[in-house]
Write an enzyme that holds these catalytic residues in place. Structure first.
Site, mmCIF file in Angstrom:
data_model
loop_
_atom_site.group_PDB
_atom_site.id
_atom_site.type_symbol
_atom_site.label_atom_id
_atom_site.label_comp_id
_atom_site.label_asym_id
_atom_site.label_seq_id
_atom_site.Cartn_x
_atom_site.Cartn_y
_atom_site.Cartn_z
ATOM 1 N N ASN A 12 0.158 -8.513 5.282
ATOM 2 C CA ASN A 12 -0.060 -7.271 6.024
ATOM 3 C C ASN A 12 -1.272 -7.521 6.920
ATOM 4 O O ASN A 12 -2.407 -7.494 6.445
ATOM 5 C CB ASN A 12 -0.321 -6.132 5.021
ATOM 6 C CG ASN A 12 -0.741 -4.851 5.706
ATOM 7 O OD1 ASN A 12 -0.637 -4.730 6.936
ATOM 8 N ND2 ASN A 12 -1.230 -3.894 4.932
ATOM 9 N N TRP A 13 -1.019 -7.771 8.170
ATOM 10 C CA TRP A 13 -2.120 -8.137 9.078
ATOM 11 C C TRP A 13 -2.921 -6.924 9.564
ATOM 12 O O TRP A 13 -3.914 -7.077 10.256
ATOM 13 C CB TRP A 13 -1.572 -8.917 10.282
ATOM 14 C CG TRP A 13 -1.290 -10.351 9.959
ATOM 15 C CD1 TRP A 13 -1.571 -11.008 8.788
ATOM 16 C CD2 TRP A 13 -0.673 -11.320 10.807
ATOM 17 N NE1 TRP A 13 -1.169 -12.323 8.867
ATOM 18 C CE2 TRP A 13 -0.614 -12.534 10.095
ATOM 19 C CE3 TRP A 13 -0.154 -11.285 12.108
ATOM 20 C CZ2 TRP A 13 -0.075 -13.699 10.641
ATOM 21 C CZ3 TRP A 13 0.385 -12.450 12.653
ATOM 22 C CH2 TRP A 13 0.432 -13.638 11.930
ATOM 23 N N LYS A 14 -2.475 -5.733 9.219
ATOM 24 C CA LYS A 14 -3.187 -4.519 9.636
ATOM 25 C C LYS A 14 -3.466 -4.577 11.144
ATOM 26 O O LYS A 14 -2.613 -5.032 11.894
ATOM 27 C CB LYS A 14 -4.458 -4.343 8.791
ATOM 28 C CG LYS A 14 -4.139 -4.425 7.287
ATOM 29 C CD LYS A 14 -5.264 -4.043 6.380
ATOM 30 C CE LYS A 14 -4.801 -4.154 4.935
ATOM 31 N NZ LYS A 14 -5.797 -3.739 3.971
ATOM 32 N N HIS A 98 1.329 2.869 2.859
ATOM 33 C CA HIS A 98 0.127 2.110 2.518
ATOM 34 C C HIS A 98 -1.031 3.083 2.289
ATOM 35 O O HIS A 98 -1.124 4.115 2.952
ATOM 36 C CB HIS A 98 -0.196 1.127 3.651
ATOM 37 C CG HIS A 98 -1.282 0.166 3.263
ATOM 38 N ND1 HIS A 98 -2.610 0.505 3.327
ATOM 39 C CD2 HIS A 98 -1.228 -1.090 2.777
ATOM 40 C CE1 HIS A 98 -3.328 -0.522 2.900
ATOM 41 N NE2 HIS A 98 -2.516 -1.507 2.556
ATOM 42 N N GLU A 100 -4.006 3.062 3.180
ATOM 43 C CA GLU A 100 -4.792 3.384 4.386
ATOM 44 C C GLU A 100 -4.090 4.465 5.204
ATOM 45 O O GLU A 100 -4.726 5.323 5.801
ATOM 46 C CB GLU A 100 -5.025 2.107 5.217
ATOM 47 C CG GLU A 100 -6.062 1.215 4.555
ATOM 48 C CD GLU A 100 -5.912 -0.260 4.855
ATOM 49 O OE1 GLU A 100 -5.194 -0.627 5.809
ATOM 50 O OE2 GLU A 100 -6.532 -1.061 4.116
ATOM 51 N N GLU A 170 -0.595 -1.136 -5.378
ATOM 52 C CA GLU A 170 -1.877 -1.524 -4.787
ATOM 53 C C GLU A 170 -2.960 -0.547 -5.245
ATOM 54 O O GLU A 170 -3.144 0.517 -4.636
ATOM 55 C CB GLU A 170 -1.793 -1.485 -3.261
ATOM 56 C CG GLU A 170 -0.772 -2.434 -2.691
ATOM 57 C CD GLU A 170 -1.116 -2.809 -1.251
ATOM 58 O OE1 GLU A 170 -1.316 -3.996 -0.995
ATOM 59 O OE2 GLU A 170 -1.216 -1.909 -0.410
ATOM 60 N N GLY A 176 -9.204 -4.671 -0.190
ATOM 61 C CA GLY A 176 -10.276 -5.056 0.730
ATOM 62 C C GLY A 176 -11.659 -5.037 0.104
ATOM 63 O O GLY A 176 -12.662 -5.093 0.803
ATOM 64 N N SER A 216 -6.846 -7.432 -2.862
ATOM 65 C CA SER A 216 -7.711 -8.611 -3.006
ATOM 66 C C SER A 216 -7.006 -9.806 -3.661
ATOM 67 O O SER A 216 -7.600 -10.538 -4.460
ATOM 68 C CB SER A 216 -9.001 -8.260 -3.749
ATOM 69 O OG SER A 216 -9.739 -7.311 -3.002
ATOM 70 N N GLY A 238 -6.518 -9.260 3.667
ATOM 71 C CA GLY A 238 -7.566 -10.183 4.132
ATOM 72 C C GLY A 238 -7.190 -11.658 4.040
ATOM 73 O O GLY A 238 -7.364 -12.407 5.020
#
Ligand code: PGA
Length: 254
Positions: A12-14, A98, A100, A170, A176, A216, A238
């Site tokens: 997931n490159w966000k 997600h 976020e 998650e 993160g 993470s 990340g």
């Protein structure tokens, strides 16, 4: 992992990487990775890099995904992207719900449900994200929160619709932060999710649905996580942004 379910490592490159950066990344990654026969690798770049990555991923046997979508097929929804548009660009997966998006953009169980249905209708696979915040874990409410999210997003779907769903557990406190759930903590929740799904649907689905862990994940913990019987893959933020670390994740050993 369980040999009956093909492991899935998802990036997931966000909001990272332009199309040029995304292509350069994939070219380097392909030089550092071997055959992927026994595992599936998914890359979900920002919308703007999806088209550029489509061909290059397909040729090498990687899967392409998006990080979000709208639930309507078209209409007056300024700034939104629909599932047929993503399908048309070669996406086979869409990440939905997600944390976020839930925390920063007002996503609710109801919108997660609408989006999940839209992704399935368009012939793609939703990766439905769930997870508790730290306070909920500390209050011993993890299973309650997970069950509410699962119910809100998925209960009432047909077994056929459900057969195309991937779930990502998650824990929000691990995203993160560098603070990973231990393999045992993750396994406990994954087994619970599998049990809840079985109560909604059938044991056949319980055995086939893939449940990813996210939060993470890195080269130093991926093997121990993947050794757990109910962890079928990883959703990685990340550590998917650097070629070296993502290549190591892809080549996890159990
Ligand atoms: P992280 O992100 O690997 O950077 O913790 C995971 C995710 O948000 O999916």
């Amino acid at each position: 992992m369980n040999p009956d379910r093909k492991p899935l490592i998802a990036a997931n490159w966000k909001m990272h990487k332009t199309p040029v950066e995304a292509i350069a990344f994939m070219e380097r990654l392909q030089k550092e990775t071997g055959p992927l026969d026994d595992r599936e690798v998914l890359v979900a770049p920002p919308f703007t890099a999806i088209q550029a990555l489509g061909n290059i991923l397909r040729q090498k046997g990687y899967s392409l995904g998006a990080q979000n979508c709208h639930w309507e097929e078209k209409g007056a929804y300024t700034g939104e992207i629909s599932t047929p548009m993503l399908k048309d660009l070669g996406c086979s997966y869409v990440i939905v719900g997600h944390s976020e998006r839930r925390q920063l953009f007002g996503e609710t169980d109801q919108t997660v449900r609408l989006k999940t249905a839209a992704v399935i209708k368009a012939g793609m696979t939703p990766v439905v994200c769930l997870g508790e915040v730290l306070e909920e874990r500390e209050q011993g409410r993890t299973f309650e929160v997970i069950d509410k999210q699962l119910k809100g997003a998925l209960q009432g779907f047909s077994a056929e619709q459900m057969s195309g769903v991937v779930i990502a557990y998650e824990p929000v406190w691990a995203i993160g932060t560098g603070r990973t759930a231990t393999p045992e903590q993750a396994q406990e929740v994954h087994a619970h999710i599998r049990g809840t799904i079985s109560s909604f649907f059938s044991t056949a689905i319980e055995k086939t649905v893939r449940i990813l862990y996210g939060g993470s994940v890195k080269p130093s913990n991926v093997d121990a996580l993947m050794a757990q019987p109910d962890i079928d893959g990883a959703l990685v933020g990340g550590a998917s942004l650097e070629v070296g670390s993502f290549a190591s994740l892809i080549h996890f050993n159990v």
